[in-house]
Design a protein around this motif. Structure first.
Motif, PDB file in Angstrom:
ATOM      1  N   ALA A   6      43.976 119.134  22.415  1.00 33.72           N
ATOM      2  CA  ALA A   6      43.933 118.266  23.593  1.00 33.72           C
ATOM      3  C   ALA A   6      45.079 118.640  24.521  1.00 33.72           C
ATOM      4  O   ALA A   6      46.127 119.084  24.080  1.00 33.72           O
ATOM      5  N   ASP A   7      44.844 118.443  25.782  1.00 29.97           N
ATOM      6  CA  ASP A   7      45.859 118.689  26.796  1.00 29.97           C
ATOM      7  C   ASP A   7      46.388 117.339  27.273  1.00 29.97           C
ATOM      8  O   ASP A   7      45.602 116.512  27.763  1.00 29.97           O
ATOM      9  N   PRO A   8      47.690 117.092  27.134  1.00 30.75           N
ATOM     10  CA  PRO A   8      48.241 115.794  27.538  1.00 30.75           C
ATOM     11  C   PRO A   8      47.918 115.425  28.988  1.00 30.75           C
ATOM     12  O   PRO A   8      47.603 114.274  29.286  1.00 30.75           O
ATOM     13  N   GLU A   9      47.966 116.400  29.883  1.00 31.58           N
ATOM     14  CA  GLU A   9      47.693 116.098  31.297  1.00 31.58           C
ATOM     15  C   GLU A   9      46.240 115.710  31.523  1.00 31.58           C
ATOM     16  O   GLU A   9      45.947 114.861  32.357  1.00 31.58           O
ATOM     17  N   SER A  10      45.328 116.311  30.779  1.00 34.28           N
ATOM     18  CA  SER A  10      43.923 115.933  30.951  1.00 34.28           C
ATOM     19  C   SER A  10      43.677 114.527  30.401  1.00 34.28           C
ATOM     20  O   SER A  10      42.843 113.789  30.932  1.00 34.28           O
ATOM     21  N   LEU A  11      44.413 114.157  29.367  1.00 37.64           N
ATOM     22  CA  LEU A  11      44.310 112.781  28.852  1.00 37.64           C
ATOM     23  C   LEU A  11      44.851 111.787  29.878  1.00 37.64           C
ATOM     24  O   LEU A  11      44.266 110.707  30.067  1.00 37.64           O
ATOM     25  N   ARG A  12      45.924 112.154  30.537  1.00 39.71           N
ATOM     26  CA  ARG A  12      46.458 111.279  31.586  1.00 39.71           C
ATOM     27  C   ARG A  12      45.500 111.189  32.774  1.00 39.71           C
ATOM     28  O   ARG A  12      45.347 110.128  33.385  1.00 39.71           O
ATOM     29  N   ALA A  13      44.839 112.298  33.088  1.00 31.93           N
ATOM     30  CA  ALA A  13      43.856 112.279  34.178  1.00 31.93           C
ATOM     31  C   ALA A  13      42.689 111.352  33.814  1.00 31.93           C
ATOM     32  O   ALA A  13      42.201 110.596  34.672  1.00 31.93           O
ATOM     33  N   LEU A  14      42.271 111.382  32.564  1.00 31.11           N
ATOM     34  CA  LEU A  14      41.211 110.487  32.117  1.00 31.11           C
ATOM     35  C   LEU A  14      41.664 109.035  32.190  1.00 31.11           C
ATOM     36  O   LEU A  14      40.923 108.160  32.663  1.00 31.11           O
ATOM     37  N   ARG A  15      42.898 108.774  31.776  1.00 30.44           N
ATOM     38  CA  ARG A  15      43.460 107.421  31.878  1.00 30.44           C
ATOM     39  C   ARG A  15      43.457 106.939  33.327  1.00 30.44           C
ATOM     40  O   ARG A  15      43.054 105.807  33.620  1.00 30.44           O
ATOM     41  N   ASP A  16      43.854 107.814  34.235  1.00 34.82           N
ATOM     42  CA  ASP A  16      43.882 107.447  35.654  1.00 34.82           C
ATOM     43  C   ASP A  16      42.479 107.202  36.202  1.00 34.82           C
ATOM     44  O   ASP A  16      42.273 106.313  37.031  1.00 34.82           O
ATOM     45  N   ALA A  17      41.501 107.977  35.714  1.00 34.47           N
ATOM     46  CA  ALA A  17      40.117 107.762  36.133  1.00 34.47           C
ATOM     47  C   ALA A  17      39.617 106.410  35.638  1.00 34.47           C
ATOM     48  O   ALA A  17      38.906 105.698  36.366  1.00 34.47           O
ATOM     49  N   LEU A  18      40.005 106.027  34.415  1.00 32.56           N
ATOM     50  CA  LEU A  18      39.651 104.702  33.906  1.00 32.56           C
ATOM     51  C   LEU A  18      40.254 103.607  34.774  1.00 32.56           C
ATOM     52  O   LEU A  18      39.593 102.614  35.090  1.00 32.56           O
ATOM     53  N   ARG A  19      41.509 103.785  35.160  1.00 34.84           N
ATOM     54  CA  ARG A  19      42.174 102.799  36.011  1.00 34.84           C
ATOM     55  C   ARG A  19      41.441 102.640  37.344  1.00 34.84           C
ATOM     56  O   ARG A  19      41.172 101.526  37.791  1.00 34.84           O
ATOM     57  N   ARG A  20      41.091 103.770  37.938  1.00 38.57           N
ATOM     58  CA  ARG A  20      40.353 103.715  39.214  1.00 38.57           C
ATOM     59  C   ARG A  20      38.992 103.046  39.020  1.00 38.57           C
ATOM     60  O   ARG A  20      38.558 102.256  39.862  1.00 38.57           O
ATOM     61  N   GLY A  21      38.343 103.341  37.913  1.00 37.72           N
ATOM     62  CA  GLY A  21      37.068 102.708  37.619  1.00 37.72           C
ATOM     63  C   GLY A  21      37.212 101.205  37.465  1.00 37.72           C
ATOM     64  O   GLY A  21      36.375 100.435  37.954  1.00 37.72           O
ATOM     65  N   GLN A  22      38.276 100.775  36.800  1.00 41.68           N
ATOM     66  CA  GLN A  22      38.541  99.340  36.665  1.00 41.68           C
ATOM     67  C   GLN A  22      38.720  98.688  38.028  1.00 41.68           C
ATOM     68  O   GLN A  22      38.211  97.592  38.264  1.00 41.68           O
ATOM     69  N   GLU A  66      38.454  95.957  28.127  1.00 40.62           N
ATOM     70  CA  GLU A  66      38.502  96.895  27.000  1.00 40.62           C
ATOM     71  C   GLU A  66      39.114  98.224  27.443  1.00 40.62           C
ATOM     72  O   GLU A  66      39.777  98.906  26.664  1.00 40.62           O
ATOM     73  N   ALA A  67      38.899  98.580  28.691  1.00 43.82           N
ATOM     74  CA  ALA A  67      39.443  99.831  29.212  1.00 43.82           C
ATOM     75  C   ALA A  67      40.967  99.830  29.178  1.00 43.82           C
ATOM     76  O   ALA A  67      41.580 100.888  29.069  1.00 43.82           O
ATOM     77  N   ASP A  68      41.597  98.649  29.234  1.00 47.11           N
ATOM     78  CA  ASP A  68      43.060  98.583  29.120  1.00 47.11           C
ATOM     79  C   ASP A  68      43.522  99.174  27.795  1.00 47.11           C
ATOM     80  O   ASP A  68      44.497  99.925  27.744  1.00 47.11           O
TER      81      ASP A  68
END
Length: 87
Positions: A6-22, A66-68
């Motif tokens: 896994a790439d830490p930055e891609s995980l953070r990008a996914l986290r940020d996408a979840l935040r935007r989705g929320q 749940e996304a939190d």
């Protein structure tokens, strides 16, 4: 030897996408509630529709909450990977 898959930055990008989705979900839910309240509709079916709509919106809101937990997991995982990789 263990491998990092896994790439830490891609995980953070996914986290940020979840935040935007929320944020998008929150705006959409509030918009639907506002539109419903302002609708010129006052018959017997309105009350039933309102219950159904609120049930649906509650489900959507539950997903957002749940996304939190998912965002927290992704942040921890990315931080753990950074430490493992010596960053």
């Amino acid at each position: 030897m263990a491998r990092v898959n896994a790439d830490p930055e891609s995980l953070r990008a996914l986290r940020d996408a979840l935040r935007r989705g929320q944020e998008d979900i929150s705006r959409a839910v509030e918009g639907m509630r506002g539109s419903f309240k302002s609708a010129q509709w006052n018959d017997d079916r309105r009350t039933q529709f309102e219950r159904e709509l609120e049930g649906f919106l509650s489900s959507v809101t539950a997903f957002s909450k749940e996304a939190d937990e998912l965002k927290e997991y992704l942040s921890r995982k990315a931080d753990d990977l950074d430490r493992y990789l010596g960053r």
